[in-house]
Design an enzyme around this catalytic site. Structure first.
Site, PDB file in Angstrom:
ATOM      1  N   ASP A   1       0.883  -1.162   0.000  1.00  0.00           N
ATOM      2  CA  ASP A   1       0.000   0.000   0.000  1.00  0.00           C
ATOM      3  C   ASP A   1       0.925   1.216   0.000  1.00  0.00           C
ATOM      4  O   ASP A   1       1.532   1.535   1.026  1.00  0.00           O
ATOM      5  CB  ASP A   1      -0.912   0.003   1.229  1.00  0.00           C
ATOM      6  CG  ASP A   1      -1.871   1.179   1.225  1.00  0.00           C
ATOM      7  OD1 ASP A   1      -2.312   1.598   0.137  1.00  0.00           O
ATOM      8  OD2 ASP A   1      -2.181   1.702   2.315  1.00  0.00           O
TER       9      ASP A   1
ATOM     10  N   GLU B   1      -1.203  -1.095  -5.164  1.00  0.00           N
ATOM     11  CA  GLU B   1      -2.413  -0.351  -5.494  1.00  0.00           C
ATOM     12  C   GLU B   1      -2.124   0.681  -6.583  1.00  0.00           C
ATOM     13  O   GLU B   1      -1.092   1.349  -6.561  1.00  0.00           O
ATOM     14  CB  GLU B   1      -2.934   0.358  -4.237  1.00  0.00           C
ATOM     15  CG  GLU B   1      -4.270   1.025  -4.423  1.00  0.00           C
ATOM     16  CD  GLU B   1      -4.815   1.574  -3.113  1.00  0.00           C
ATOM     17  OE1 GLU B   1      -5.910   1.158  -2.729  1.00  0.00           O
ATOM     18  OE2 GLU B   1      -4.138   2.411  -2.490  1.00  0.00           O
TER      19      GLU B   1
ATOM     20  N   ASP C   1      -2.675   0.839   6.779  1.00  0.00           N
ATOM     21  CA  ASP C   1      -1.902   0.623   5.552  1.00  0.00           C
ATOM     22  C   ASP C   1      -1.387  -0.818   5.463  1.00  0.00           C
ATOM     23  O   ASP C   1      -1.279  -1.387   4.376  1.00  0.00           O
ATOM     24  CB  ASP C   1      -0.714   1.590   5.490  1.00  0.00           C
ATOM     25  CG  ASP C   1      -1.138   3.020   5.738  1.00  0.00           C
ATOM     26  OD1 ASP C   1      -1.266   3.782   4.770  1.00  0.00           O
ATOM     27  OD2 ASP C   1      -1.354   3.365   6.920  1.00  0.00           O
TER      28      ASP C   1
END
Length: 173
Positions: free
Chosen positions: A7, A67, A140
């Site tokens: 992330d 991501e 996260d």
């Protein structure tokens, strides 16, 4: 297949490493790379580079799932996150680890079965799928583990595994 979910960020980079074999996940390691807020930005990027390089060397993943960049309002923040994400992608590329990108919608759909699931629901499903005693913190980290799960469940992941097996059988490895 060993998957490292990421992330991206510049203050906190969440990561989660899992093995995925026969529709079962085994959690290997998870946590966050953090940088101090009043540090010169370039120094933060260097810290991310150093820590990510070490993480890739330690985990030795078969794939990195990260991501895609997503923003709504704050352009200054999105640019800084994009720069940190670029450093992370460079680390994976230099380590010769294939990179797979997923949108938040794809991750939510994969982990919870619903693309508009609330963050708490995705985190709880991540905890259950990985059989963890509690939802990993910071958020996260949980998001990075969800990213790894998404990759494990993805068609692209299975196709990559088939191609990798074929290359091994043909003596390319």
């Amino acid at each position: 297949m060993r998957i490292l979910g990421i992330d991206p960020g510049y203050a906190i980079v969440g990561f989660g490493a899992v093995d995925y074999e026969r529709n079962q996940f085994t959690t290997l390691q998870y946590g966050a790379i953090t940088t101090r807020s009043h540090t010169v930005f370039e120094d933060r990027l260097e810290e991310i580079y150093t820590d990510m390089t070490q993480l890739l060397d330690t985990v030795r993943p078969d794939a990195v799932a990260i991501e895609t960049l997503f923003y709504t309002t704050n352009q200054k923040t999105v640019i800084a996150v994009a720069e940190a994400r670029g450093v992370i992608l460079l680390c994976a590329k230099l380590a010769r680890v294939p990179i797979f990108e997923y949108t938040p919608l794809q991750v939510k759909q994969s982990v919870s079965g619903y693309g508009r699931a609330p963050k708490k629901q995705v985190q709880e499903m991540t905890r259950r799928i990985l059989r963890l005693p509690e939802v990993p913190k910071p958020d996260d980290t949980a998001d990075a583990l969800a990213m790894a799960i998404c990759h494990g469940y993805s068609f692209r992941s299975r196709q990559y595994g088939i191609a990798q097996t074929r290359r091994q059988q043909m003596g390319y490895y």
